[in-house]
Design an enzyme around this catalytic site. Structure first.
Site, PDB file in Angstrom:
ATOM      1  N   HIS A  30      48.360  -8.681 -26.855  1.00  0.00           N
ATOM      2  CA  HIS A  30      47.785  -9.841 -27.535  1.00  0.00           C
ATOM      3  C   HIS A  30      48.496 -11.108 -27.084  1.00  0.00           C
ATOM      4  O   HIS A  30      49.723 -11.116 -27.029  1.00  0.00           O
ATOM      5  CB  HIS A  30      47.929  -9.704 -29.053  1.00  0.00           C
ATOM      6  CG  HIS A  30      47.430 -10.922 -29.784  1.00  0.00           C
ATOM      7  ND1 HIS A  30      46.090 -11.171 -29.950  1.00  0.00           N
ATOM      8  CD2 HIS A  30      48.097 -11.976 -30.331  1.00  0.00           C
ATOM      9  CE1 HIS A  30      45.939 -12.323 -30.603  1.00  0.00           C
ATOM     10  NE2 HIS A  30      47.141 -12.822 -30.842  1.00  0.00           N
ATOM     11  N   SER A  82      17.841 -13.129   0.487  1.00  0.00           N
ATOM     12  CA  SER A  82      18.746 -12.055   0.039  1.00  0.00           C
ATOM     13  C   SER A  82      17.904 -11.020  -0.704  1.00  0.00           C
ATOM     14  O   SER A  82      17.897 -10.968  -1.924  1.00  0.00           O
ATOM     15  CB  SER A  82      19.841 -12.636  -0.849  1.00  0.00           C
ATOM     16  OG  SER A  82      19.286 -13.496  -1.829  1.00  0.00           O
ATOM     17  N   GLY A 131      15.081 -13.702  -3.775  1.00  0.00           N
ATOM     18  CA  GLY A 131      15.795 -12.527  -4.286  1.00  0.00           C
ATOM     19  C   GLY A 131      16.902 -12.938  -5.232  1.00  0.00           C
ATOM     20  O   GLY A 131      17.827 -13.645  -4.836  1.00  0.00           O
ATOM     21  N   LYS A 155      33.893 -14.389  -1.925  1.00  0.00           N
ATOM     22  CA  LYS A 155      34.801 -14.623  -3.061  1.00  0.00           C
ATOM     23  C   LYS A 155      35.686 -15.836  -2.827  1.00  0.00           C
ATOM     24  O   LYS A 155      36.060 -16.550  -3.768  1.00  0.00           O
ATOM     25  CB  LYS A 155      35.666 -13.380  -3.343  1.00  0.00           C
ATOM     26  CG  LYS A 155      35.022 -12.456  -4.367  1.00  0.00           C
ATOM     27  CD  LYS A 155      33.936 -11.570  -3.817  1.00  0.00           C
ATOM     28  CE  LYS A 155      32.562 -11.819  -4.270  1.00  0.00           C
ATOM     29  NZ  LYS A 155      31.566 -10.900  -3.673  1.00  0.00           N
ATOM     30  N   GLY A 161      19.093 -10.941  -6.598  1.00  0.00           N
ATOM     31  CA  GLY A 161      20.016  -9.816  -6.702  1.00  0.00           C
ATOM     32  C   GLY A 161      21.437 -10.333  -6.641  1.00  0.00           C
ATOM     33  O   GLY A 161      21.708 -11.489  -7.010  1.00  0.00           O
TER      34      GLY A 161
HETATM   35  P1  FAD Z   1      30.312  -2.551   7.199  1.00  0.00           P
HETATM   36  O1  FAD Z   1      31.275  -3.313   6.383  1.00  0.00           O
HETATM   37  O2  FAD Z   1      28.996  -3.166   7.478  1.00  0.00           O
HETATM   38  O3  FAD Z   1      31.055  -2.256   8.571  1.00  0.00           O
HETATM   39  C1  FAD Z   1      30.424  -1.658   9.650  1.00  0.00           C
HETATM   40  C2  FAD Z   1      31.188  -2.015  10.915  1.00  0.00           C
HETATM   41  O4  FAD Z   1      30.713  -1.195  11.981  1.00  0.00           O
HETATM   42  C3  FAD Z   1      30.993  -3.454  11.379  1.00  0.00           C
HETATM   43  O5  FAD Z   1      32.234  -4.012  11.724  1.00  0.00           O
HETATM   44  C4  FAD Z   1      30.095  -3.329  12.600  1.00  0.00           C
HETATM   45  O6  FAD Z   1      30.324  -4.341  13.564  1.00  0.00           O
HETATM   46  C5  FAD Z   1      30.554  -1.985  13.138  1.00  0.00           C
HETATM   47  N1  FAD Z   1      29.574  -1.300  13.979  1.00  0.00           N
HETATM   48  C6  FAD Z   1      28.278  -1.047  13.734  1.00  0.00           C
HETATM   49  N2  FAD Z   1      27.747  -0.296  14.721  1.00  0.00           N
HETATM   50  C7  FAD Z   1      28.750  -0.060  15.608  1.00  0.00           C
HETATM   51  C8  FAD Z   1      28.840   0.666  16.812  1.00  0.00           C
HETATM   52  N3  FAD Z   1      27.801   1.335  17.307  1.00  0.00           N
HETATM   53  N4  FAD Z   1      30.023   0.680  17.458  1.00  0.00           N
HETATM   54  C9  FAD Z   1      31.096   0.020  16.965  1.00  0.00           C
HETATM   55  N5  FAD Z   1      31.075  -0.680  15.819  1.00  0.00           N
HETATM   56  C10 FAD Z   1      29.910  -0.709  15.144  1.00  0.00           C
HETATM   57  N6  FAD Z   1      30.623  -5.055  -1.862  1.00  0.00           N
HETATM   58  C11 FAD Z   1      31.523  -4.962  -2.850  1.00  0.00           C
HETATM   59  O7  FAD Z   1      31.924  -3.862  -3.198  1.00  0.00           O
HETATM   60  N7  FAD Z   1      32.018  -6.075  -3.471  1.00  0.00           N
HETATM   61  C12 FAD Z   1      31.616  -7.317  -3.127  1.00  0.00           C
HETATM   62  O8  FAD Z   1      32.076  -8.304  -3.703  1.00  0.00           O
HETATM   63  C13 FAD Z   1      30.656  -7.444  -2.094  1.00  0.00           C
HETATM   64  N8  FAD Z   1      30.239  -8.663  -1.719  1.00  0.00           N
HETATM   65  C14 FAD Z   1      29.330  -8.763  -0.700  1.00  0.00           C
HETATM   66  C15 FAD Z   1      28.875 -10.031  -0.355  1.00  0.00           C
HETATM   67  C16 FAD Z   1      27.944 -10.163   0.646  1.00  0.00           C
HETATM   68  C17 FAD Z   1      27.469 -11.550   1.021  1.00  0.00           C
HETATM   69  C18 FAD Z   1      27.466  -9.013   1.337  1.00  0.00           C
HETATM   70  C19 FAD Z   1      26.487  -9.138   2.464  1.00  0.00           C
HETATM   71  C20 FAD Z   1      27.914  -7.749   1.001  1.00  0.00           C
HETATM   72  C21 FAD Z   1      28.844  -7.614  -0.034  1.00  0.00           C
HETATM   73  N9  FAD Z   1      29.290  -6.359  -0.444  1.00  0.00           N
HETATM   74  C22 FAD Z   1      30.185  -6.271  -1.464  1.00  0.00           C
HETATM   75  C23 FAD Z   1      28.828  -5.134   0.205  1.00  0.00           C
HETATM   76  C24 FAD Z   1      29.866  -4.663   1.229  1.00  0.00           C
HETATM   77  O9  FAD Z   1      30.109  -5.683   2.165  1.00  0.00           O
HETATM   78  C25 FAD Z   1      29.370  -3.410   1.945  1.00  0.00           C
HETATM   79  O10 FAD Z   1      28.985  -2.441   0.991  1.00  0.00           O
HETATM   80  C26 FAD Z   1      30.464  -2.830   2.813  1.00  0.00           C
HETATM   81  O11 FAD Z   1      30.873  -3.768   3.791  1.00  0.00           O
HETATM   82  C27 FAD Z   1      29.997  -1.545   3.510  1.00  0.00           C
HETATM   83  O12 FAD Z   1      31.036  -1.047   4.274  1.00  0.00           O
HETATM   84  P2  FAD Z   1      30.760  -0.158   5.574  1.00  0.00           P
HETATM   85  O13 FAD Z   1      32.113   0.205   6.102  1.00  0.00           O
HETATM   86  O14 FAD Z   1      29.807   0.911   5.250  1.00  0.00           O
HETATM   87  O15 FAD Z   1      30.005  -1.111   6.612  1.00  0.00           O
HETATM   88  P1  NAI Z   2      19.857  -6.779  -3.992  1.00  0.00           P
HETATM   89  O1  NAI Z   2      19.231  -5.465  -3.808  1.00  0.00           O
HETATM   90  O2  NAI Z   2      21.027  -6.929  -4.870  1.00  0.00           O
HETATM   91  O3  NAI Z   2      18.766  -7.813  -4.527  1.00  0.00           O
HETATM   92  C1  NAI Z   2      17.589  -8.075  -3.821  1.00  0.00           C
HETATM   93  C2  NAI Z   2      16.616  -8.744  -4.764  1.00  0.00           C
HETATM   94  O4  NAI Z   2      15.551  -9.263  -3.995  1.00  0.00           O
HETATM   95  C3  NAI Z   2      16.008  -7.775  -5.774  1.00  0.00           C
HETATM   96  O5  NAI Z   2      16.115  -8.319  -7.053  1.00  0.00           O
HETATM   97  C4  NAI Z   2      14.576  -7.626  -5.303  1.00  0.00           C
HETATM   98  O6  NAI Z   2      13.679  -7.384  -6.357  1.00  0.00           O
HETATM   99  C5  NAI Z   2      14.324  -8.978  -4.653  1.00  0.00           C
HETATM  100  N1  NAI Z   2      13.280  -8.982  -3.643  1.00  0.00           N
HETATM  101  C6  NAI Z   2      13.044  -8.048  -2.692  1.00  0.00           C
HETATM  102  N2  NAI Z   2      11.995  -8.426  -1.913  1.00  0.00           N
HETATM  103  C7  NAI Z   2      11.587  -9.633  -2.378  1.00  0.00           C
HETATM  104  C8  NAI Z   2      10.579 -10.540  -1.982  1.00  0.00           C
HETATM  105  N3  NAI Z   2       9.775 -10.296  -0.956  1.00  0.00           N
HETATM  106  N4  NAI Z   2      10.423 -11.680  -2.704  1.00  0.00           N
HETATM  107  C9  NAI Z   2      11.238 -11.961  -3.744  1.00  0.00           C
HETATM  108  N5  NAI Z   2      12.223 -11.121  -4.158  1.00  0.00           N
HETATM  109  C10 NAI Z   2      12.400  -9.987  -3.474  1.00  0.00           C
HETATM  110  O7  NAI Z   2      20.165  -7.297  -2.504  1.00  0.00           O
HETATM  111  P2  NAI Z   2      21.058  -8.471  -1.949  1.00  0.00           P
HETATM  112  O8  NAI Z   2      21.299  -9.513  -2.968  1.00  0.00           O
HETATM  113  O9  NAI Z   2      20.448  -8.835  -0.645  1.00  0.00           O
HETATM  114  O10 NAI Z   2      22.431  -7.759  -1.677  1.00  0.00           O
HETATM  115  C11 NAI Z   2      22.474  -6.583  -0.867  1.00  0.00           C
HETATM  116  C12 NAI Z   2      23.520  -5.672  -1.349  1.00  0.00           C
HETATM  117  O11 NAI Z   2      24.813  -6.142  -0.971  1.00  0.00           O
HETATM  118  C13 NAI Z   2      23.625  -5.517  -2.864  1.00  0.00           C
HETATM  119  O12 NAI Z   2      22.672  -4.639  -3.384  1.00  0.00           O
HETATM  120  C14 NAI Z   2      24.987  -4.962  -3.015  1.00  0.00           C
HETATM  121  O13 NAI Z   2      24.953  -3.594  -2.747  1.00  0.00           O
HETATM  122  C15 NAI Z   2      25.755  -5.685  -1.913  1.00  0.00           C
HETATM  123  N6  NAI Z   2      26.482  -6.821  -2.501  1.00  0.00           N
HETATM  124  C16 NAI Z   2      27.427  -6.575  -3.438  1.00  0.00           C
HETATM  125  C17 NAI Z   2      28.103  -7.608  -4.023  1.00  0.00           C
HETATM  126  C18 NAI Z   2      29.086  -7.299  -5.088  1.00  0.00           C
HETATM  127  O14 NAI Z   2      29.444  -6.146  -5.235  1.00  0.00           O
HETATM  128  N7  NAI Z   2      29.564  -8.292  -5.844  1.00  0.00           N
HETATM  129  C19 NAI Z   2      27.871  -8.997  -3.644  1.00  0.00           C
HETATM  130  C20 NAI Z   2      26.827  -9.141  -2.678  1.00  0.00           C
HETATM  131  C21 NAI Z   2      26.185  -8.077  -2.112  1.00  0.00           C
END
Ligand code: FAD
Ligand code: NAI
Length: 475
Positions: free
Chosen positions: A454, A279, A190, A58, A192
C-alpha cells in the site's frame, strides 16, 4: 563443403533468437540466419518486434505520452511549462537509438552463448542424409547443413486490396513509425492493436485521427465491459473511431490520400487525410524460404502447418512464432522458441496458450489473460465476476489517473480464476500477477488473501478478487 550444425534457426526475431540461445544453452552447435538490414546495411537482429514493432512503437508511445502529460496534465500538479515544443526528429532519433541498443544486445547475446550468426536470407536447398541443406544468400553467401531446422520467419503487414503500401502516404507499421512531421489529418484502417497504438501516438502529438473499422463491435476479442470502458476513454481523448464501415476505393497522390467508405447506416462518405496507416492484420512470411524444395507444408493463409508441439510435416523441421497458428505476439514466439529447443533436447517443453497475456499499450492500457465474460457465457460455464474501479484506489488518485478497472472471472463452484481483464494505468505490469496466479491454478480467494503493498495499483487487483465474493474493503 557445407558447415554442419545441430540446429539451424532461420529468422532472428523474438522467436528465432530465443530458440537459438536456448538450444545453445542445452549444448547444441547452433546457427541463426537473419536477413534484416539496418540503415547502413549491417545486421539488425530482433525481427519485426525490435525493428518495426514492439520496441519502436513503445518508444514513440512513451515520447508522445510525455508530451501529452506536459501539455495537458502537468498543470494539475502546479507545474507550468512555457513554450512547450516538440521536435519529431529528436523523438524519432531517440526511438532509433532504443532499437539499436536492442539489435546490439542480441548480437552480444549470440556471442555470449556461442550461437554462430549468418547475415542473409536462408532457404531450404534439399534434404540430405546429414540433415537439411540451407543456403545463405547475402553479402557473404554460404551453405549450411542442420540436423534440425527451426523456421521463425515471422509476418508482414497485410495491404488493402488495390492500395499497396508506398510508405510515403499509405503506410504499414514500418512507415507509421517513421513519419517525419505530425500529419494534420491521419487516417487508420483497422481499429485493432496497431490502429489503436499508432493512432494514440499521432493523436497525442496533435493529429486529427480517424479510425475506420470493419467490425460493428469495438475490440471484439476483449472482454465487452473492458472494451466499453476503453472506448469511452478514447472517445473523450478525441480519437474518432467509426465502426461497421466498408472501405471502398483508396486514391493516393503526393499530398495525401482519399478513402471512399460507407458508414454503418450505409451512407457513402469520403475521408481525406495526409497519411493513411493500414493496420488490418498481418500475413505469415515464407517468401524466399524454399519451402517447395523440401515439401514443407503451408496452409491457405500462408502459415506453416504445425502440430501442438510446433512440428511441421517434415522430420526435424520445426516452425514457431508469427509464421504459424496462434496469436501474433513476441512473448508467444519466445515461449515456442524455448519449448522447441527443449523438445529437440528430448525435454518436455510446454506452452500454455490459455495463459498468454495480451496488452494494448494505449492510455489507458488494456491487458488481459484467460477467458472473457462473453466467451464463458457462450461456453455455458457458470462463473462469478468481481470488478474494482481505479477511481477507488489511492495510488491511482495520487498518480492522477483513475480511469478503468480490474475485473476477475472465477469458476462459480471451484473459484478457480478463469480470466482477468484490466483497463487502466500500468495494466501491462499488473497483468503479470494474474498470469502467475492462473499458471498455478489459483482461486480468486488466493489473490484476495495475499498481502499487497500500500499504496499500489496492485491493490485494485486484490480488491477485484475480493469483489468476486462481494466483500471489497475500499469500495
Ligand atoms: P519476426 O519478429 O517477424 O522475425 C522474423 C525475422 O526473420 C525477421 O528478422 C526477418 O527479417 C527474418 N527472416 C524472414 N525470412 C527469412 C529468411 N528466409 N532468411 C533469413 N531471415 C529471414 N507483440 C507483442 O508481444 N507486444 C507488442 O507490444 C507488440 N507490438 C507490435 C507493434 C507493431 C507495430 C507490430 C507490427 C507488431 C507488434 N507485436 C507485438 C507483434 C510482434 O512484433 C510479433 O509477434 C513478433 O515479432 C513475432 O516474432 P517472430 O520471431 O515470429 O517473427
Ligand atoms: P489486428 O488483427 O489487431 O486488427 C486488425 C483490425 O482491422 C481488426 O479489428 C479487423 O476487423 C480490421 N479490419 C480488417 N480488414 C479491414 C478492412 N478491410 N477495413 C476495415 N477494417 C478492417 O491487426 P493489426 O492491428 O494489424 O496488428 C497485427 C498484429 O500485430 C496484432 O493482432 C497483434 O498480434 C500484433 N501486435 C501486437 C501488439 C501488442 O501486443 N501490444 C501491438 C501491435 C501489434
Amino acid at each position: 563443403m557445407s558447415k554442419q550444425f545441430d540446429v539451424i534457426v532461420v529468422g532472428g526475431g523474438p522467436g528465432g533468437y530465443v530458440a537459438a540461445i536456448r538450444a545453445a544453452q542445452l549444448g547444441f552447435n547452433v546457427a541463426c540466419i537473419d536477413e534484416w538490414k539496418n540503415a547502413k546495411g549491417g545486421p539488425a537482429l530482433g525481427g519485426t518486434c525490435t525493428n518495426i514493432g514492439c520496441i519502436p512503437s513503445k518508444a514513440l508511445l512513451q515520447s508522445s505520452e510525455n508530451y501529452d502529460q506536459a501539455g495537458h496534465h502537468f498543470a494539475d500538479h502546479g507545474i507550468a511549462i512555457k513554450g512547450l515544443a516538440m521536435d519529431v526528429a529528436t523523438m524519432l532519433g531517440r526511438k532509433d537509438a532504443v532499437v539499436k541498443q536492442n539489435n546490439d544486445g542480441i548480437l552480444y547475446l549470440f556471442k555470449k552463448n556461442k550461437v554462430t550468426f549468418f547475415h542473409g536470407r536462408g532457404s531450404f536447398v534439399k534434404a540430405t542424409d546429414a540433415g537439411y541443406e540451407i543456403g545463405v544468400a547475402g553479402s557473404a553467401p554460404d551453405s549450411l547443413v542442420g540436423k534440425h531446422v527451426v523456421v521463425a520467419t515471422g509476418s508482414n503487414a497485410r495491404a488493402l486490396p488495390g492500395a499497396p503500401f508506398d510508405e510515403e502516404v499509405i503506410l504499414s507499421n514500418d512507415g507509421a513509425l517513421r513519419v517525419g512531421a505530425v500529419p494534420a489529418k491521419l487516417g487508420l484502417i483497422g481499429s485493432g492493436v496497431i490502429g489503436l497504438e499508432m493512432g494514440s501516438v499521432w493523436r497525442r502529438l496533435g493529429s486529427d485521427v480517424t479510425v475506420l473499422e470493419a467490425l460493428p463491435t469495438f475490440l471484439g476479442a476483449v472482454d465487452e465491459q473492458i472494451a466499453r470502458e476503453a472506448k469511452k476513454a478514447f472517445d473523450k481523448q478525441g480519437l474518432k473511431i467509426e465502426l461497421g464501415v466498408k472501405v471502398g476505393e483508396v486514391k493516393s497522390g503526393k499530398k495525401g490520400v482519399s478513402v471512399a467508405w460507407t458508414n454503418a447506416k450505409g451512407e457513402a462518405q469520403t475521408l481525406v487525410v495526409d497519411k493513411l496507416i493500414v493496420s488490418i492484420g498481418r500475413v505469415p512470411n515464407t517468401v524466399g524460404l524454399g519451402a517447395d524444395a523440401v515439401g514443407l507444408k503451408i496452409d491457405g493463409r500462408g502459415a506453416i502447418v504445425v502440430d501442438d508441439d510446433c512440428k511441421t510435416n517434415l522430420p526435424n523441421v520445426w516452425a514457431i512464432g508469427d509464421v504459424v497458428r496462434g496469436p501474433m505476439l513476441a512473448h508467444k514466439a519466445e515461449e515456442e522458441g524455448v519449448a522447441v529447443a527443449e523438445r529437440i533436447a528430448g525435454q518436455h517443453g510446454h506452452v500454455n496458450f490459455n495463459t498468454v497475456p495480451w496488452v494494448i499499450y494505449t492510455s489507458p492500457e488494456i491487458a488481459w489473460v484467460g477467458q472473457t465474460e462473453q466467451q464463458l457465457k457462450s461456453a455455458g460455464r457458470a462463473y462469478k465476476a468481481g470488478t474494482f474501479p481505479f477511481m477507488a484506489n489511492g495510488r491511482a488518485r495520487a498518480l492522477g489517473d483513475t480511469t478503468g478497472m480490474v475485473k476477475f472471472l472465477a469458476d462459480a463452484t471451484t473459484d478457480e480464476i478463469l480470466g482477468v481483464h484490466i483497463v487502466g494505468p500500468q495494466a501491462s505490469e499488473l497483468i503479470a500477477e494474474a498470469v502467475v496466479a492462473m499458471e498455478f491454478r489459483a482461486s480468486s480467494e488466493d489473490i484476495a488473501r495475499i498481502c499487497h503493498a500500500h499504496p499500489s495499483l496492485s491493490e485494485a487487483t486484490k480488491e477485484a478478487a475480493l469483489a468476486v465474493e462481494k466483500r471489497t474493503l475500499n469500495f
